[in-house]
Scaffold this motif. Structure first.
Motif, PDB file in Angstrom:
ATOM      1  N   GLY A 195     -35.734 -13.261   6.485  1.00 43.17           N
ATOM      2  CA  GLY A 195     -35.495 -11.915   6.290  1.00 43.17           C
ATOM      3  C   GLY A 195     -34.383 -11.761   5.142  1.00 43.17           C
ATOM      4  O   GLY A 195     -34.602 -10.247   4.260  1.00 43.17           O
ATOM      5  N   ILE A 196     -33.237 -11.984   5.144  1.00 40.01           N
ATOM      6  CA  ILE A 196     -32.181 -11.945   3.714  1.00 40.01           C
ATOM      7  C   ILE A 196     -32.946 -12.573   2.980  1.00 40.01           C
ATOM      8  O   ILE A 196     -32.672 -10.988   1.868  1.00 40.01           O
ATOM      9  N   GLY A 197     -34.171 -13.014   2.804  1.00 42.48           N
ATOM     10  CA  GLY A 197     -34.871 -13.422   1.635  1.00 42.48           C
ATOM     11  C   GLY A 197     -35.234 -12.032   1.539  1.00 42.48           C
ATOM     12  O   GLY A 197     -35.417 -11.721  -0.013  1.00 42.48           O
ATOM     13  N   GLY A 198     -36.032 -11.161   2.030  1.00 40.15           N
ATOM     14  CA  GLY A 198     -36.600 -10.035   2.444  1.00 40.15           C
ATOM     15  C   GLY A 198     -35.773  -8.891   1.495  1.00 40.15           C
ATOM     16  O   GLY A 198     -36.741  -8.086   1.009  1.00 40.15           O
ATOM     17  N   LEU A 199     -34.671  -9.451   2.737  1.00 42.47           N
ATOM     18  CA  LEU A 199     -34.042  -8.199   1.960  1.00 42.47           C
ATOM     19  C   LEU A 199     -33.617  -8.513   0.286  1.00 42.47           C
ATOM     20  O   LEU A 199     -33.429  -6.824   0.020  1.00 42.47           O
ATOM     21  N   ALA A 200     -33.385  -9.355   0.007  1.00 46.60           N
ATOM     22  CA  ALA A 200     -33.155  -9.934  -1.312  1.00 46.60           C
ATOM     23  C   ALA A 200     -34.358  -9.392  -2.420  1.00 46.60           C
ATOM     24  O   ALA A 200     -34.808  -8.263  -3.490  1.00 46.60           O
ATOM     25  N   GLY A 201     -35.653  -8.789  -2.110  1.00 42.79           N
ATOM     26  CA  GLY A 201     -36.797  -8.939  -2.134  1.00 42.79           C
ATOM     27  C   GLY A 201     -37.145  -7.208  -2.253  1.00 42.79           C
ATOM     28  O   GLY A 201     -37.374  -6.375  -3.195  1.00 42.79           O
ATOM     29  N   LEU A 202     -36.366  -5.938  -1.035  1.00 42.35           N
ATOM     30  CA  LEU A 202     -36.226  -4.914  -0.548  1.00 42.35           C
ATOM     31  C   LEU A 202     -35.595  -4.607  -2.348  1.00 42.35           C
ATOM     32  O   LEU A 202     -35.485  -3.091  -2.484  1.00 42.35           O
ATOM     33  N   ILE A 203     -34.026  -5.192  -2.121  1.00 42.24           N
ATOM     34  CA  ILE A 203     -33.398  -4.614  -2.774  1.00 42.24           C
ATOM     35  C   ILE A 203     -33.661  -4.515  -4.533  1.00 42.24           C
ATOM     36  O   ILE A 203     -33.429  -3.675  -5.415  1.00 42.24           O
ATOM     37  N   ALA A 204     -34.928  -5.351  -4.893  1.00 43.36           N
ATOM     38  CA  ALA A 204     -35.460  -5.714  -5.724  1.00 43.36           C
ATOM     39  C   ALA A 204     -36.233  -4.641  -6.297  1.00 43.36           C
ATOM     40  O   ALA A 204     -36.180  -4.423  -7.380  1.00 43.36           O
ATOM     41  N   ASP A 205     -36.901  -4.590  -5.140  1.00 45.34           N
ATOM     42  CA  ASP A 205     -37.698  -3.080  -5.665  1.00 45.34           C
ATOM     43  C   ASP A 205     -37.368  -2.166  -5.462  1.00 45.34           C
ATOM     44  O   ASP A 205     -37.858  -0.880  -6.078  1.00 45.34           O
ATOM     45  N   LEU A 206     -35.656  -1.184  -5.065  1.00 46.66           N
ATOM     46  CA  LEU A 206     -34.845  -0.476  -5.131  1.00 46.66           C
ATOM     47  C   LEU A 206     -34.723  -0.078  -5.847  1.00 46.66           C
ATOM     48  O   LEU A 206     -34.450   0.670  -7.245  1.00 46.66           O
ATOM     49  N   PHE A 207     -34.152  -1.044  -6.775  1.00 46.68           N
ATOM     50  CA  PHE A 207     -34.045  -1.571  -8.717  1.00 46.68           C
ATOM     51  C   PHE A 207     -34.899  -1.674  -9.705  1.00 46.68           C
ATOM     52  O   PHE A 207     -35.481  -1.650 -10.662  1.00 46.68           O
ATOM     53  N   GLY A 208     -36.060  -0.867  -9.097  1.00 47.09           N
ATOM     54  CA  GLY A 208     -37.805  -1.221  -9.729  1.00 47.09           C
ATOM     55  C   GLY A 208     -38.262  -2.331 -10.691  1.00 47.09           C
ATOM     56  O   GLY A 208     -38.695  -2.589 -11.642  1.00 47.09           O
ATOM     57  N   ALA A 209     -38.006  -3.625 -10.455  1.00 42.28           N
ATOM     58  CA  ALA A 209     -38.329  -4.516 -10.309  1.00 42.28           C
ATOM     59  C   ALA A 209     -39.415  -4.691  -9.988  1.00 42.28           C
ATOM     60  O   ALA A 209     -40.232  -4.247  -9.151  1.00 42.28           O
ATOM     61  N   PRO A 210     -40.658  -5.549 -11.003  1.00 46.05           N
ATOM     62  CA  PRO A 210     -42.626  -5.666 -10.484  1.00 46.05           C
ATOM     63  C   PRO A 210     -42.267  -6.169  -9.565  1.00 46.05           C
ATOM     64  O   PRO A 210     -41.996  -6.866  -8.998  1.00 46.05           O
ATOM     65  N   LEU A 211     -43.133  -6.202  -8.700  1.00 47.41           N
ATOM     66  CA  LEU A 211     -44.332  -6.530  -7.544  1.00 47.41           C
ATOM     67  C   LEU A 211     -43.724  -8.389  -7.404  1.00 47.41           C
ATOM     68  O   LEU A 211     -43.463  -9.031  -6.741  1.00 47.41           O
ATOM     69  N   TRP A 212     -44.321  -8.884  -8.877  1.00 49.52           N
ATOM     70  CA  TRP A 212     -44.116 -10.148  -8.897  1.00 49.52           C
ATOM     71  C   TRP A 212     -42.843 -10.929  -8.737  1.00 49.52           C
ATOM     72  O   TRP A 212     -42.385 -12.011  -8.438  1.00 49.52           O
ATOM     73  N   ALA A 213     -41.925 -10.131  -9.541  1.00 51.86           N
ATOM     74  CA  ALA A 213     -40.082 -10.679  -9.836  1.00 51.86           C
ATOM     75  C   ALA A 213     -39.621 -10.216  -8.235  1.00 51.86           C
ATOM     76  O   ALA A 213     -39.327 -10.956  -7.718  1.00 51.86           O
ATOM     77  N   GLN A 214     -40.412  -9.183  -7.368  1.00 50.54           N
ATOM     78  CA  GLN A 214     -39.541  -8.869  -6.383  1.00 50.54           C
ATOM     79  C   GLN A 214     -40.246 -10.492  -5.306  1.00 50.54           C
ATOM     80  O   GLN A 214     -39.211 -10.491  -4.575  1.00 50.54           O
ATOM     81  N   VAL A 215     -41.197 -10.881  -5.411  1.00 46.86           N
ATOM     82  CA  VAL A 215     -41.846 -11.249  -4.617  1.00 46.86           C
ATOM     83  C   VAL A 215     -40.949 -12.627  -4.625  1.00 46.86           C
ATOM     84  O   VAL A 215     -40.118 -13.545  -3.481  1.00 46.86           O
ATOM     85  N   VAL A 216     -40.970 -13.707  -6.128  1.00 51.10           N
ATOM     86  CA  VAL A 216     -40.540 -14.760  -7.023  1.00 51.10           C
ATOM     87  C   VAL A 216     -38.498 -14.271  -5.832  1.00 51.10           C
ATOM     88  O   VAL A 216     -37.845 -15.440  -6.208  1.00 51.10           O
ATOM     89  N   ILE A 217     -38.085 -13.226  -6.622  1.00 52.05           N
ATOM     90  CA  ILE A 217     -36.410 -13.178  -6.353  1.00 52.05           C
ATOM     91  C   ILE A 217     -36.325 -13.455  -4.001  1.00 52.05           C
ATOM     92  O   ILE A 217     -35.104 -14.539  -4.304  1.00 52.05           O
ATOM     93  N   ALA A 218     -37.416 -12.736  -3.860  1.00 48.90           N
ATOM     94  CA  ALA A 218     -37.281 -12.911  -2.105  1.00 48.90           C
ATOM     95  C   ALA A 218     -37.659 -14.678  -2.127  1.00 48.90           C
ATOM     96  O   ALA A 218     -36.511 -14.910  -1.184  1.00 48.90           O
ATOM     97  N   ALA A 219     -38.489 -15.382  -2.680  1.00 54.92           N
ATOM     98  CA  ALA A 219     -38.542 -16.687  -2.214  1.00 54.92           C
ATOM     99  C   ALA A 219     -37.368 -16.828  -2.557  1.00 54.92           C
ATOM    100  O   ALA A 219     -37.308 -18.490  -1.799  1.00 54.92           O
ATOM    101  N   VAL A 220     -37.178 -17.514  -3.727  1.00 60.43           N
ATOM    102  CA  VAL A 220     -36.064 -17.924  -4.463  1.00 60.43           C
ATOM    103  C   VAL A 220     -34.089 -18.259  -3.385  1.00 60.43           C
ATOM    104  O   VAL A 220     -33.897 -18.724  -3.270  1.00 60.43           O
ATOM    105  N   VAL A 221     -34.037 -16.536  -3.335  1.00 57.45           N
ATOM    106  CA  VAL A 221     -33.056 -16.488  -2.469  1.00 57.45           C
ATOM    107  C   VAL A 221     -33.784 -17.358  -0.660  1.00 57.45           C
ATOM    108  O   VAL A 221     -32.203 -17.998  -0.201  1.00 57.45           O
TER     109      VAL A 221
END
Length: 160
Positions: free
Chosen positions: A38-64
């Motif tokens: 869930g916290i990883g998903g929160l990192a993906g949400l924050i990446a989305d709010l900063f305008g990251a592309p979808l693939w980057a959001q997923v990668v950030i969420a997975a890594v976190v």
């Protein structure tokens, strides 16, 4: 508007739903795994709010999520379990307990009185003698239902 643009535009809704699902599962399991996801998903949400592309959001969420699962979950789990009583209970407490044969124990049956005061139906284990006479000291090898499988207690024999 094509499908990819629609997904990228409304990805934040997906992240919120995913976070909510992970948190509900975490409340049911209390294992810290889904909390970290869930916290990883929160990192993906924050990446989305900063305008990251979808693939980057997923990668950030997975890594976190992976970092949290491997680095933060073990100490949290250890700290949660720190106050547990380490004393074995139920069947685990009976394994290895010594006792005394009350009526002859064979592969078919018999009675033993364990050190905790309980009287159990008993049978000998496969590698034990076929018959154990009354007043023989025994040790519980395993429990199967309401039957204790016992073997002679070598430590008691050595003391005698």
């Amino acid at each position: 508007m094509d499908i990819i643009t629609g997904i990228e535009q409304f990805a934040w809704i997906g992240w919120i739903v995913l976070i909510a699902v992970f948190l509900v599962i975490e409340m049911l399991t209390l294992d810290f795994t889904f909390l970290m996801l869930g916290i990883g998903g929160l990192a993906g949400l924050i990446a989305d709010l900063f305008g990251a592309p979808l693939w980057a959001q997923v990668v950030i969420a997975a890594v976190v999520a992976a970092l949290l699962i491997f680095l933060l979950r073990p100490p949290c789990w250890h700290r949660l379990r720190r106050g547990e009583d380490p004393t074995p209970s139920n069947v685990a407490a009976l394994l290895g307990m010594s006792g005394l044969v009350l009526s002859t124990v064979t592969r078919l049956g018999g009675l033993v009185k364990l050190d905790n005061g309980e009287t159990w139906t008993a049978r000998t284990v496969d590698d034990a003698p076929d018959s154990l006479a009354p007043q023989t000291h025994v040790r519980v090898a395993r429990i199967d239902g309401a039957t204790a499988y016992v073997r002679p207690d070598q430590t008691q024999e050595n003391r005698a």
